[in-house]
Design a protein around this motif. Structure first.
Motif, PDB file in Angstrom:
ATOM      1  N   ALA A 161       0.852  -1.198   0.000  1.00 35.49           N
ATOM      2  CA  ALA A 161       0.000   0.000   0.000  1.00 35.49           C
ATOM      3  C   ALA A 161       0.889   1.249   0.000  1.00 35.49           C
ATOM      4  CB  ALA A 161      -0.904  -0.002   1.232  1.00 35.49           C
ATOM      5  N   ASP A 162       0.378   2.336  -0.570  1.00 38.16           N
ATOM      6  CA  ASP A 162       1.135   3.585  -0.687  1.00 38.16           C
ATOM      7  C   ASP A 162       1.212   4.281   0.677  1.00 38.16           C
ATOM      8  OD1 ASP A 162       2.290   5.947  -1.461  1.00 38.16           O
ATOM      9  OD2 ASP A 162       0.513   6.713  -2.508  1.00 38.16           O
ATOM     10  N   VAL A 163       2.413   4.605   1.129  1.00 38.10           N
ATOM     11  CA  VAL A 163       2.542   5.296   2.424  1.00 38.10           C
ATOM     12  C   VAL A 163       1.841   6.655   2.414  1.00 38.10           C
ATOM     13  CG1 VAL A 163       4.681   4.213   3.210  1.00 38.10           C
ATOM     14  CG2 VAL A 163       4.805   6.301   1.875  1.00 38.10           C
ATOM     15  N   TYR A 164       1.655   7.250   1.238  1.00 34.15           N
ATOM     16  CA  TYR A 164       0.996   8.560   1.148  1.00 34.15           C
ATOM     17  C   TYR A 164      -0.525   8.463   0.948  1.00 34.15           C
ATOM     18  CZ  TYR A 164       5.754  10.351   0.690  1.00 34.15           C
ATOM     19  OH  TYR A 164       7.068  10.673   0.916  1.00 34.15           O
ATOM     20  N   ASN A 165      -1.057   7.253   0.950  1.00 34.28           N
ATOM     21  CA  ASN A 165      -2.503   7.060   0.909  1.00 34.28           C
ATOM     22  C   ASN A 165      -3.109   7.722   2.162  1.00 34.28           C
ATOM     23  OD1 ASN A 165      -4.996   5.696   1.790  1.00 34.28           O
ATOM     24  ND2 ASN A 165      -4.643   4.253   0.127  1.00 34.28           N
ATOM     25  N   PRO A 166      -4.181   8.511   2.006  1.00 33.31           N
ATOM     26  CA  PRO A 166      -4.741   9.232   3.165  1.00 33.31           C
ATOM     27  C   PRO A 166      -5.091   8.326   4.349  1.00 33.31           C
ATOM     28  CG  PRO A 166      -5.805   9.965   1.127  1.00 33.31           C
ATOM     29  CD  PRO A 166      -4.914   8.825   0.753  1.00 33.31           C
ATOM     30  N   LYS A 167      -5.509   7.077   4.073  1.00 31.77           N
ATOM     31  CA  LYS A 167      -5.842   6.162   5.173  1.00 31.77           C
ATOM     32  C   LYS A 167      -4.591   5.719   5.926  1.00 31.77           C
ATOM     33  CE  LYS A 167      -9.979   4.155   3.182  1.00 31.77           C
ATOM     34  NZ  LYS A 167     -10.409   3.038   2.330  1.00 31.77           N
ATOM     35  N   VAL A 168      -3.487   5.568   5.199  1.00 33.61           N
ATOM     36  CA  VAL A 168      -2.216   5.218   5.853  1.00 33.61           C
ATOM     37  C   VAL A 168      -1.778   6.392   6.729  1.00 33.61           C
ATOM     38  CG1 VAL A 168       0.209   4.653   5.506  1.00 33.61           C
ATOM     39  CG2 VAL A 168      -1.523   3.683   3.973  1.00 33.61           C
ATOM     40  N   ASP A 180      12.312   7.828   9.077  1.00 34.22           N
ATOM     41  CA  ASP A 180      12.570   7.994   7.645  1.00 34.22           C
ATOM     42  C   ASP A 180      11.845   6.924   6.849  1.00 34.22           C
ATOM     43  OD1 ASP A 180      14.058  10.200   8.188  1.00 34.22           O
ATOM     44  OD2 ASP A 180      15.996   9.192   8.008  1.00 34.22           O
ATOM     45  N   ILE A 181      11.508   7.276   5.619  1.00 30.30           N
ATOM     46  CA  ILE A 181      10.756   6.364   4.764  1.00 30.30           C
ATOM     47  C   ILE A 181      11.448   6.221   3.408  1.00 30.30           C
ATOM     48  CG2 ILE A 181       8.570   6.095   3.496  1.00 30.30           C
ATOM     49  CD1 ILE A 181       7.161   7.359   5.920  1.00 30.30           C
ATOM     50  N   ILE A 182      11.593   4.975   2.991  1.00 35.86           N
ATOM     51  CA  ILE A 182      12.077   4.670   1.644  1.00 35.86           C
ATOM     52  C   ILE A 182      10.974   3.826   1.038  1.00 35.86           C
ATOM     53  CG2 ILE A 182      13.863   3.499   0.288  1.00 35.86           C
ATOM     54  CD1 ILE A 182      15.762   3.897   2.687  1.00 35.86           C
ATOM     55  N   ARG A 183      10.499   4.171  -0.138  1.00 33.95           N
ATOM     56  CA  ARG A 183       9.288   3.464  -0.547  1.00 33.95           C
ATOM     57  C   ARG A 183       9.356   2.841  -1.928  1.00 33.95           C
ATOM     58  NH1 ARG A 183       4.901   6.565  -3.090  1.00 33.95           N
ATOM     59  NH2 ARG A 183       6.053   8.050  -4.336  1.00 33.95           N
TER      60      ARG A 183
END
Lengths: 271, 271
Positions: A161-168, A180-183
């Motif tokens: 799932a996308d880390v920038y998805n509003p539900k996430v 930190d995030i690497i995606r």
């Protein structure tokens, strides 16, 4: 005293800014604009505290200006001192159009992407790898636990799932700004990077011999959280330094995916 | 060979049996009829395996008879040998009317209540007390974890979600049939019973001095899981043998309620 900058008022759903914000509900447009939405007083506050330079725009509904007036004034101060580029006020019906929730608080921010490249792995000692977790709520919960238990970085593998998805963003409750995030990296490249940089790789599977409670965490490691039903990918299992399992005593065959992930991160927490 | 008993076919939503099943969606009617619904192949299978004598009725949709034919035949055998009193077949539209989910599998059971009285506490060594947990999904998850980590009994305190709520039953994934349940007791009576029967009482609160990872579990204990936002009730805090907290290392202020409960039950698991 310097003259105050102007807070914009937008009243039409047809306004270009409103259209842009609405577009950010979809991954395709987020990738194109390299921006995402953060909603609610708590999560926007966390973005302001830990990721201020990435905020492009704050939106307040007219009701929210009254209801969260202290918070609004704090934002206006940041705007007046040039630390937040824009603040927009909108009527409720326009806010509802932009909102990513069914019961909006009336506070929302547009932020630029802030994820990092794989080469920044150098700086980390404790990494969570999320592989093919599908449910945005589960990914958000994993990010929140990774924060609570002292991890440095979350890496998501292609197909997660996308880390920038509003539900996430919502279910991570601001924790995404604490680490930190690497995606969306490729498994093969990630495994290569771990090998080069000397990371141990722990993978959870019900077929492991070793209880996660019975082993000591090494210096520098990554732990893989796999798909809700299929578990960790074969490639991770084959390359694992250690395969571990959660001790199960009763008759339950399995745990909910987010619960299992939380227990793994808890056991591997920074001590 | 004895003649087979008859499997009933019901095609009308106005049928009294259908009306009764539909009523069981509501707590008020469940209390009146002392029965509840169990839905889905997995959870109904667990009810058959661990709570067979409490099953009053099985319902299959016509599609489900085909799709889960092996399971259906197993149920018919139990019916023919008198171990399940009734099996009913219904068309999809009637099943949808009875169903407690939006995407029904077509398999459902009516079961009688099977909770116990407070005096059965005598038989337990490891008890989970759930106090004012509101979300049915959270209560279900707590039941599932209590099972996985070797607890004997769940006690719900007055004001907690109903253990027989269909959402609780679903998210507990059959674990409610693996342990004993005492429900909707008064806090004062429960505390009295614990004192008389020599239970230690552990209560989780962020204001505790002791990490839950740092203490040894005593012989016979109960652990209190409190409300999602307010935490454990004052009465439990005042009567706690020990107050404990979950170690938090990062910048996250809190964990999701179900996650926090799961970690507590994991740490207090049977070893």
């Amino acid at each position: 005293m310097s003259e105050n900058r102007r807070i914009e008022v937008i009243t039409s759903k047809e306004n270009e800014n409103v259209k842009r914000l609405r577009k950010l509900h979809e991954k395709k447009h987020r990738e194109e604009l390299k921006a995402f939405l953060v909603e609610g007083v708590k999560v926007v506050s966390e973005a302001i505290e830990y990721n201020l330079e990435k905020i492009n725009l704050l939106v307040f509904s007219q009701e929210a200006v009254k209801k969260y007036n202290e918070f609004f004034n704090r934002c206006v101060n940041l705007f007046n001192s040039g630390k937040i580029p824009r603040i927009v006020q909108v009527p409720e019906r326009v806010f509802e159009h932009i909102s990513t929730t069914t019961t909006p608080q009336g506070v929302l921010a547009e932020c630029s992407f802030f994820d990092r490249q794989l080469d920044s792995l150098d700086g980390y000692k404790r990494v969570v790898v999320v592989d093919a977790v599908q449910d945005p709520g589960n990914l958000g919960t994993i990010i929140r636990c990774a924060d609570a238990f002292g991890f440095d970085c979350i890496v998501t593998v292609d197909g997660t799932a996308d880390v920038y998805n509003p539900k996430v963003v919502r279910s991570a409750m601001g924790s995404m700004f604490h680490l930190d995030i690497i995606r969306e990296v490729k498994k093969e490249e990630l495994l290569d990077a771990f090998k080069k940089k000397g990371f141990y790789l722990y993978v959870t599977t019900p077929y492991a011999d070793l209880d996660i409670s019975e082993f000591c965490v090494d210096d520098r490691f990554a732990v893989v959280i796999g798909n809700e039903s299929k578990g960790a990918d074969k490639l991770f299992l084959e390359n694992a330094t250690r395969k571990v399992k959660i001790p199960m005593i009763g008759k339950a065959e399995s745990l909910n995916a987010a619960i299992a992930a939380a227990i793994v991160l808890y056991e591997l927490r920074k001590k």
